[in-house]
Design an enzyme around this catalytic site. Structure first.
Site, PDB file in Angstrom:
ATOM      1  CB  THR A 108      58.037  48.320 -12.239  1.00 21.48           C
ATOM      2  OG1 THR A 108      59.167  48.755 -13.010  1.00 21.48           O
ATOM      3  CG2 THR A 108      57.576  49.480 -11.362  1.00 21.48           C
ATOM      4  CE  LYS A 183      60.549  52.340 -13.660  1.00 21.49           C
ATOM      5  NZ  LYS A 183      60.450  50.964 -14.181  1.00 21.49           N
ATOM      6  CE  LYS A 251      53.457  47.746 -12.769  1.00 20.73           C
ATOM      7  NZ  LYS A 251      54.484  46.743 -13.142  1.00 20.73           N
TER       8      LYS A 251
END
Length: 305
Positions: A108, A183, A251
């Site tokens: 990711t 995502k 994050k």
């Protein structure tokens, strides 16, 4: 259980044997692919080999060595810098990966670096797919991940048989970078759901409701969610030492907020939830599951735990 191959076995280099990457690599090996592995941490690589004694995997000393003669390279590392290092550095995979090979990234990361890698790959005639996943560690272990992909139709056609070794759902969303932005959408929805679930549970507790009965009453209706089904009980018990860490969620939300800024999109709920998670980090909960967000909402008379 990993499904047997329905296509000829490939030579696949897997870079990054962490919580998610380790199980994915195992599924590829069990499916019959010829596996080469690389991990920057010797200890993690050795642990993976000890846990998978039946798999004949070649160990590479560098990403470039791993990619030599590979049909596909798959990465699952930590962040943008890690990905750039194993792919684009002077000793990275793209220095040796042959034209026509497939590159799949499960990290990711930002959509920016996904697009950059796609451009580098195009110049080298490498088929690139940014393919972040959803489903967590259990999804990786059981081979039932959901994968959201960005890349060309040709790249997806080459990647799909490989991804099928550990995925229950593979969706080609769009051009390079689209997997990563999807995502971000996933994490925005997830974090907001957890925030609402945390508030609702504390409200139910303040009202002295039986949480088991509340769950029974609402989990079959419109409020139902994966988080409710899988985290209601552990949140009620104050159990958080498992699952997807708050540090990782922050994050991911940071990536979404940065991308939204570039798009001119307003994401106030995401920004607020990100700050809620920062509060739990300050309580020492950075490595706890994202459901530990409830810790910032103590019951009356209690301090944040």
């Amino acid at each position: 259980m990993t499904a047997p191959l329905t296509t000829p076995p490939l030579t696949i280099a897997f870079l990054g044997l962490g919580t998610m990457g380790g199980p994915m690599a195992r599924h590829l090996g069990k499916a019959g692919h010829r596996l080469t592995i690389f991990n920057r941490s010797d200890a993690r690589r050795e642990a993976w080999m000890a846990a998978n004694p039946g798999l004949a995997a070649r160990v590479a000393a560098s990403p470039a060595e791993a990619a030599q003669d590979a049909d596909a390279v798959i990465t699952c590392v930590g962040n943008d810098d890690d990905l750039a290092d194993v792919v684009l550095s002077p000793n990275g995979a793209f220095t040796t990966l042959r034209p026509g090979a497939v590159f799949i990234d499960h990290t990711t990361v930002s959509a920016r670096i996904a697009r950059q890698i796609a451009v580098e790959g195009r110049d080298k005639e490498i088929l690139c797919v940014d393919a972040p996943v959803s489903g967590g560690q259990s999804g990786a272990e059981n081979g039932v991940l959901s994968i959201m992909c960005g890349g060309s139709d040709k790249a997806m056609a080459a990647a799909r048989p490989i991804l099928s070794a550990y995925a229950k759902r593979i969706v080609h969303v769009g051009k390079p970078g689209a997997g990563q932005t999807t995502k971000m959408v996933n994490q925005m929805c997830l974090s907001a759901t957890i925030a609402g679930l945390s508030e609702a549970m504390r409200f139910a507790q303040a009202a002295h409701l039986d949480l088991d009965r509340v769950f029974e009453a609402i989990s079959g209706g419109a409020a139902q969610s994966w988080q409710m089904d899988n985290r209601w009980d552990t949140m009620a018990k104050g159990e958080f030492d498992f699952g997807f860490a708050i540090d990782w969620m922050r994050k991911d939300l940071g990536l979404a907020i940065e991308e939204a800024r570039g798009l001119g999109a307003s994401v106030p709920t995401t920004a607020l939830t990100d700050q809620f998670y920062a509060d739990v980090q300050a309580l020492g909960g950075g490595r706890q599951d994202t459901s530990a967000l409830i810790r910032r909402l103590p019951l009356r008379g209690q301090k944040p735990a």
